[in-house]
Enzyme design. Structure first.
Site, mmCIF file in Angstrom:
data_model
loop_
_atom_site.group_PDB
_atom_site.id
_atom_site.type_symbol
_atom_site.label_atom_id
_atom_site.label_comp_id
_atom_site.label_asym_id
_atom_site.label_seq_id
_atom_site.Cartn_x
_atom_site.Cartn_y
_atom_site.Cartn_z
ATOM 1 N N TYR A 168 23.467 -4.714 28.364
ATOM 2 C CA TYR A 168 23.894 -4.993 26.987
ATOM 3 C C TYR A 168 23.639 -3.770 26.098
ATOM 4 O O TYR A 168 24.511 -3.334 25.351
ATOM 5 C CB TYR A 168 23.122 -6.209 26.468
ATOM 6 C CG TYR A 168 23.549 -6.714 25.103
ATOM 7 C CD1 TYR A 168 24.652 -7.545 24.969
ATOM 8 C CD2 TYR A 168 22.824 -6.385 23.953
ATOM 9 C CE1 TYR A 168 25.029 -8.035 23.722
ATOM 10 C CE2 TYR A 168 23.193 -6.864 22.705
ATOM 11 C CZ TYR A 168 24.297 -7.701 22.597
ATOM 12 O OH TYR A 168 24.671 -8.178 21.358
ATOM 13 N N SER A 182 25.632 -3.754 17.647
ATOM 14 C CA SER A 182 24.384 -4.508 17.538
ATOM 15 C C SER A 182 23.313 -3.507 17.133
ATOM 16 O O SER A 182 23.520 -2.284 17.270
ATOM 17 C CB SER A 182 24.049 -5.104 18.914
ATOM 18 O OG SER A 182 22.695 -5.500 18.981
HETATM 19 P P1 NAD Z 1 29.056 -16.488 20.916
HETATM 20 O O1 NAD Z 1 28.629 -16.777 22.307
HETATM 21 O O2 NAD Z 1 28.845 -17.508 19.849
HETATM 22 O O3 NAD Z 1 30.607 -16.091 20.887
HETATM 23 C C1 NAD Z 1 31.145 -15.190 21.822
HETATM 24 C C2 NAD Z 1 32.608 -15.546 22.038
HETATM 25 O O4 NAD Z 1 33.170 -14.558 22.916
HETATM 26 C C3 NAD Z 1 32.800 -16.922 22.702
HETATM 27 O O5 NAD Z 1 33.760 -17.675 21.999
HETATM 28 C C4 NAD Z 1 33.286 -16.570 24.104
HETATM 29 O O6 NAD Z 1 34.183 -17.525 24.657
HETATM 30 C C5 NAD Z 1 33.983 -15.234 23.843
HETATM 31 N N1 NAD Z 1 34.130 -14.426 25.062
HETATM 32 C C6 NAD Z 1 33.188 -14.159 26.001
HETATM 33 N N2 NAD Z 1 33.739 -13.415 26.989
HETATM 34 C C7 NAD Z 1 35.036 -13.226 26.651
HETATM 35 C C8 NAD Z 1 36.117 -12.543 27.278
HETATM 36 N N3 NAD Z 1 35.980 -11.933 28.472
HETATM 37 N N4 NAD Z 1 37.317 -12.540 26.642
HETATM 38 C C9 NAD Z 1 37.479 -13.172 25.458
HETATM 39 N N5 NAD Z 1 36.498 -13.846 24.830
HETATM 40 C C10 NAD Z 1 35.288 -13.867 25.428
HETATM 41 O O7 NAD Z 1 28.332 -15.110 20.544
HETATM 42 P P2 NAD Z 1 28.129 -14.317 19.164
HETATM 43 O O8 NAD Z 1 26.688 -14.237 18.929
HETATM 44 O O9 NAD Z 1 29.037 -14.811 18.114
HETATM 45 O O10 NAD Z 1 28.578 -12.851 19.645
HETATM 46 C C11 NAD Z 1 29.739 -12.206 19.169
HETATM 47 C C12 NAD Z 1 29.522 -10.705 19.265
HETATM 48 O O11 NAD Z 1 28.452 -10.325 18.396
HETATM 49 C C13 NAD Z 1 29.138 -10.207 20.661
HETATM 50 O O12 NAD Z 1 29.789 -8.981 20.917
HETATM 51 C C14 NAD Z 1 27.644 -9.993 20.537
HETATM 52 O O13 NAD Z 1 27.164 -9.036 21.441
HETATM 53 C C15 NAD Z 1 27.553 -9.514 19.107
HETATM 54 N N6 NAD Z 1 26.221 -9.625 18.510
HETATM 55 C C16 NAD Z 1 25.627 -10.849 18.377
HETATM 56 C C17 NAD Z 1 24.383 -10.908 17.787
HETATM 57 C C18 NAD Z 1 23.668 -12.209 17.592
HETATM 58 O O14 NAD Z 1 22.485 -12.178 17.263
HETATM 59 N N7 NAD Z 1 24.313 -13.339 17.747
HETATM 60 C C19 NAD Z 1 23.736 -9.743 17.342
HETATM 61 C C20 NAD Z 1 24.383 -8.529 17.517
HETATM 62 C C21 NAD Z 1 25.631 -8.483 18.094
#
Ligand code: NAD
Length: 255
Positions: free
Chosen positions: A150, A137
């Protein structure tokens, strides 16, 4: 077809960024394993491209090892791992439960370690090299208030990535980290009202003055932007590009 004949395992791929990466990999010719907490959600996501859905809590050693074994049994190998599963918790540090701190570190760091270990063992045994991608991130590079575990976990992933790049090099295994800015996924949609409440400001202000303030154009990063970078890193076929972190954020945090 930049990923023809490759097998990819994407964690957290039933939703958001992981789901879009899984789709993009499949469009590029990869066989894709969707690993997520709930089997039914993983299966539904995988149905879109004739992939395999597996139930996997990335913090559970047995789930991870069994999920990777199922991937190999179905498709013959795992050539690409995207360690993407993640959660968010919004809280001032002084109010944060120890259990919440540990949960965050477990999902992001234990999950990255366990999936890396299982996939790397398999990649080394298969002798086909591989590509490991961590979902970092902008918070792998800088901090924001209310996100102490985080930010800590996302910084930690960079250290793991660099080490895996060194240990993997002799086996043709590359490791890189994607560092997105804000993308409108369920994880982000949830935190807009939470931050507004915590800070006593409107949701619009959260978006304008916190999330997008330091971008060059006030725009969210899109799922497609992140997926395209994942395809690029997954298909880049030499150790020339390894141990790096690439920010995709509309200019938020230039390095
Ligand atoms: P999201 O909530 O849409 O998806 C996250 C997924 O991870 C979900 O399907 C959830 O069921 C799964 N998950 C959670 N805990 C889990 C576990 N213990 N084992 C297996 N699966 C698990 O979120 P997203 O925004 O798509 O995030 C995905 C990644 O991207 C994360 O690592 C997040 O930190 C990172 N990220 C997101 C953003 C953003 O702005 N959305 C920015 C930077 C980084």
């Amino acid at each position: 077809m930049r990923l023809k004949d490759k097998v990819a395992l994407v964690t957290g791929a039933a939703s958001g960024i992981g789901r879009e990466i899984a789709r993009a990999f499949a469009r590029e010719g990869a066989r894709v394993v969707v690993a997520d907490l709930q089997l039914e959600a993983a299966r539904q996501a995988a149905l879109e491209f004739d992939g395999l859905g597996v139930a996997m809590d990335v913090t559970n050693e047995r789930h991870v090892d069994e999920g990777v074994r199922a991937a190999v049994a179905a498709f013959g190998s795992v050539d690409i791992l995207v360690s993407n599963a993640g959660i968010q918790i919004i809280s001032p540090l002084v109010d944060l439960d120890f259990s919440s701190w540990r949960k965050m570190l477990a999902v992001h760091l234990d999950g990255a370690f366990l999936t890396t270990r299982a996939c790397m063992r398999q990649m080394i045994a298969a002798g086909r090299g591989g590509s490991i991608i961590y979902m970092g991130s902008v918070h792998s590079k800088e901090a924001s208030s209310l996100k102490s575990p985080y930010v800590t976990a996302k910084h930690g992933l960079i250290g793991l990535c660099k080490t895996v790049a060194k240990e993997g090099a002799g086996h043709g295994i590359r490791a890189n980290t994607i560092c997105p800015g804000f993308v409108r996924t369920p994880l982000v949609e949830r935190q807009i009202p939470e931050q507004a409440k915590e800070l006593g400001i409107s949701e619009e202000q959260v978006i304008k003055t916190l999330m997008l303030k330091n971008t060059v154009d006030g725009e969210f990063t899109t799922l497609a932007d992140v997926a395209e970078l994942a395809v690029f890193l997954a298909s880049f076929n030499s150790n020339a590009l390894t141990g790096q972190s690439v920010i995709v954020s509309h200019g938020w945090h230039m390095q």
